[in-house]
Design a protein around this motif. Structure first.
Motif, short mmCIF file in Angstrom:
data_model
loop_
_atom_site.label_atom_id
_atom_site.label_comp_id
_atom_site.label_asym_id
_atom_site.label_seq_id
_atom_site.Cartn_x
_atom_site.Cartn_y
_atom_site.Cartn_z
N THR A 87 0.82 -1.22 0.00
CA THR A 87 0.00 0.00 0.00
C THR A 87 0.85 1.26 0.00
O THR A 87 0.45 2.28 -0.57
CB THR A 87 -0.99 0.01 1.18
OG1 THR A 87 -0.28 -0.15 2.41
CG2 THR A 87 -2.02 -1.10 1.03
N SER A 88 2.03 1.21 0.61
CA SER A 88 2.88 2.41 0.58
C SER A 88 3.40 2.67 -0.84
O SER A 88 3.43 3.82 -1.30
CB SER A 88 4.04 2.31 1.57
OG SER A 88 4.98 1.33 1.17
N ILE A 89 3.79 1.61 -1.55
CA ILE A 89 4.25 1.78 -2.94
C ILE A 89 3.09 2.25 -3.82
O ILE A 89 3.24 3.18 -4.61
CB ILE A 89 4.87 0.48 -3.48
CG1 ILE A 89 6.16 0.14 -2.72
CG2 ILE A 89 5.15 0.60 -4.98
CD1 ILE A 89 6.70 -1.26 -2.99
N ALA A 90 1.93 1.62 -3.66
CA ALA A 90 0.76 2.01 -4.46
C ALA A 90 0.37 3.46 -4.21
O ALA A 90 0.00 4.19 -5.12
CB ALA A 90 -0.41 1.08 -4.17
N ASN A 91 0.48 3.89 -2.96
CA ASN A 91 0.12 5.26 -2.59
C ASN A 91 1.17 6.28 -3.06
O ASN A 91 0.83 7.31 -3.62
CB ASN A 91 -0.04 5.36 -1.07
CG ASN A 91 -0.53 6.72 -0.64
OD1 ASN A 91 -1.62 7.15 -1.02
ND2 ASN A 91 0.27 7.41 0.16
N ASP A 92 2.45 5.98 -2.83
CA ASP A 92 3.50 6.94 -3.14
C ASP A 92 3.89 6.96 -4.61
O ASP A 92 4.35 7.98 -5.12
CB ASP A 92 4.75 6.65 -2.30
CG ASP A 92 4.53 6.89 -0.82
OD1 ASP A 92 3.46 7.44 -0.45
OD2 ASP A 92 5.41 6.52 -0.03
N TYR A 93 3.72 5.85 -5.30
CA TYR A 93 4.07 5.76 -6.71
C TYR A 93 2.81 5.38 -7.48
O TYR A 93 1.99 6.21 -7.78
CB TYR A 93 5.22 4.76 -6.91
CG TYR A 93 6.48 5.24 -6.24
CD1 TYR A 93 7.33 6.12 -6.88
CD2 TYR A 93 6.79 4.83 -4.95
CE1 TYR A 93 8.48 6.59 -6.26
CE2 TYR A 93 7.95 5.29 -4.32
CZ TYR A 93 8.79 6.16 -4.98
OH TYR A 93 9.91 6.62 -4.35
N GLU A 94 2.69 4.10 -7.79
CA GLU A 94 1.46 3.60 -8.41
C GLU A 94 1.41 2.09 -8.25
O GLU A 94 2.44 1.45 -8.03
CB GLU A 94 1.37 4.00 -9.89
CG GLU A 94 2.51 3.52 -10.74
CD GLU A 94 2.42 4.02 -12.16
OE1 GLU A 94 2.81 3.25 -13.04
OE2 GLU A 94 1.96 5.15 -12.40
N TYR A 95 0.20 1.55 -8.38
CA TYR A 95 0.00 0.11 -8.15
C TYR A 95 0.85 -0.74 -9.09
O TYR A 95 1.30 -1.82 -8.72
CB TYR A 95 -1.49 -0.23 -8.30
CG TYR A 95 -1.81 -1.64 -7.88
CD1 TYR A 95 -1.93 -1.97 -6.53
CD2 TYR A 95 -1.97 -2.65 -8.81
CE1 TYR A 95 -2.20 -3.26 -6.11
CE2 TYR A 95 -2.25 -3.96 -8.42
CZ TYR A 95 -2.37 -4.25 -7.08
OH TYR A 95 -2.63 -5.54 -6.68
N SER A 96 1.11 -0.25 -10.27
CA SER A 96 1.88 -1.04 -11.24
C SER A 96 3.32 -1.28 -10.80
O SER A 96 4.02 -2.11 -11.37
CB SER A 96 1.87 -0.37 -12.62
OG SER A 96 2.59 0.84 -12.59
N GLN A 97 3.77 -0.59 -9.75
CA GLN A 97 5.15 -0.74 -9.28
C GLN A 97 5.27 -1.56 -7.99
O GLN A 97 6.37 -1.67 -7.44
CB GLN A 97 5.77 0.64 -9.07
CG GLN A 97 5.94 1.42 -10.35
CD GLN A 97 6.70 2.70 -10.13
OE1 GLN A 97 7.67 2.74 -9.39
NE2 GLN A 97 6.25 3.77 -10.77
N ILE A 98 4.17 -2.14 -7.51
CA ILE A 98 4.23 -2.82 -6.20
C ILE A 98 5.21 -3.98 -6.15
O ILE A 98 5.78 -4.25 -5.09
CB ILE A 98 2.84 -3.28 -5.71
CG1 ILE A 98 2.23 -4.32 -6.65
CG2 ILE A 98 1.92 -2.09 -5.47
CD1 ILE A 98 0.99 -5.00 -6.08
N PHE A 99 5.44 -4.66 -7.24
CA PHE A 99 6.39 -5.77 -7.23
C PHE A 99 7.77 -5.32 -7.72
O PHE A 99 8.79 -5.77 -7.18
CB PHE A 99 5.89 -6.93 -8.09
CG PHE A 99 4.54 -7.46 -7.67
CD1 PHE A 99 4.24 -7.69 -6.34
CD2 PHE A 99 3.57 -7.75 -8.61
CE1 PHE A 99 3.00 -8.17 -5.95
CE2 PHE A 99 2.33 -8.24 -8.23
CZ PHE A 99 2.04 -8.46 -6.90
N SER A 100 7.83 -4.45 -8.70
CA SER A 100 9.13 -4.04 -9.26
C SER A 100 9.97 -3.30 -8.21
O SER A 100 11.18 -3.53 -8.12
CB SER A 100 8.95 -3.20 -10.52
OG SER A 100 8.21 -2.03 -10.27
N ARG A 101 9.35 -2.43 -7.42
CA ARG A 101 10.12 -1.71 -6.39
C ARG A 101 10.64 -2.68 -5.32
O ARG A 101 11.75 -2.52 -4.83
CB ARG A 101 9.28 -0.61 -5.77
CG ARG A 101 9.11 0.58 -6.74
CD ARG A 101 8.60 1.83 -6.07
NE ARG A 101 9.48 2.36 -5.05
CZ ARG A 101 10.54 3.14 -5.28
NH1 ARG A 101 10.87 3.46 -6.51
NH2 ARG A 101 11.25 3.61 -4.28
#
Length: 192
Positions: A87-101
């Motif tokens: 949820t922090s990645i989805a909030n700060d960046y976007e949901y499409s990056q939740i696994f790549s980050r």
């Protein structure tokens, strides 16, 4: 109702039979790839969305705990399990990056990555595979239908020959179990 139940069971085992005929050699290659990674101190990283997320978690759990043999735990992680991170990645960046980050932070060269997507077109899975490849990880897809974009990006693609999400997912979890059991045999069997 009996006829429908019989039909769905028949679809399931026919899909698995066809998949096995098309994929057995790749299964053997992937078993050795994962076993070698574990021997070399590397880890297995899995991820997916929805039902594929639970498959990723299930397979990781079988490796970390045990499957059929009493043995030491093996390093496997499902990236879809930590809600604070997701949820922090989805909030700060976007949901499409939740696994790549997460892969950029946790993955290293020589690790093995399994991206699971029934359609083969999940944006967050595709981006994660791109990140894995940039870091020198070996990449595997569990997919279905026509394989989607995912099957074209990975080193090893398992494409279930079906357009039915339930039949694809049933085959994916069977594949995960077989890979886990065979990795155990390679690493901890009587003839290793």
């Amino acid at each position: 109702m009996k006829e429908l139940i019989l039909k769905y069971f028949q679809e399931s085992y026919k899909t698995k039979e066809r998949f096995l005929k098309e994929s057995i050699d790749t299964i053997i290659e992937v078993v050795h790839l994962i076993a070698t990674a574990f021997k070399d101190g590397k880890k297995l990283i899995l991820f997916g969305n929805g039902g594929s997320a639970t498959d990723a978690s299930h397979i990781a759990g079988e490796f970390v705990n045990r499957f059929q043999k009493e043995r030491p735990g093996l390093p496997a992680i499902a990236l879809n399990t930590d809600m604070a991170v997701i949820t922090s990645i989805a909030n700060d960046y976007e949901y499409s990056q939740i696994f790549s980050r997460q892969l950029k932070a946790l993955g290293e060269e020589g690790d093995v990555v399994i991206g699971i997507s029934t359609s083969g077109n999940s944006t967050n899975v595709l981006k994660a595979i791109d990140s894995a490849k940039k870091k020198g990880m070996k990449t595997i897809a569990f997919t279905g239908m026509d394989g989607g974009k995912l099957s074209e990006k990975v080193d090893y693609a398992f494409i279930v020959p079906s357009n039915s999400t339930p039949r694809i997912q049933e085959t994916h979890i069977t594949l995960g179990h077989i890979i886990c059991q065979m990795v155990e045999e390679v690493l901890f069997g009587e003839h290793n």
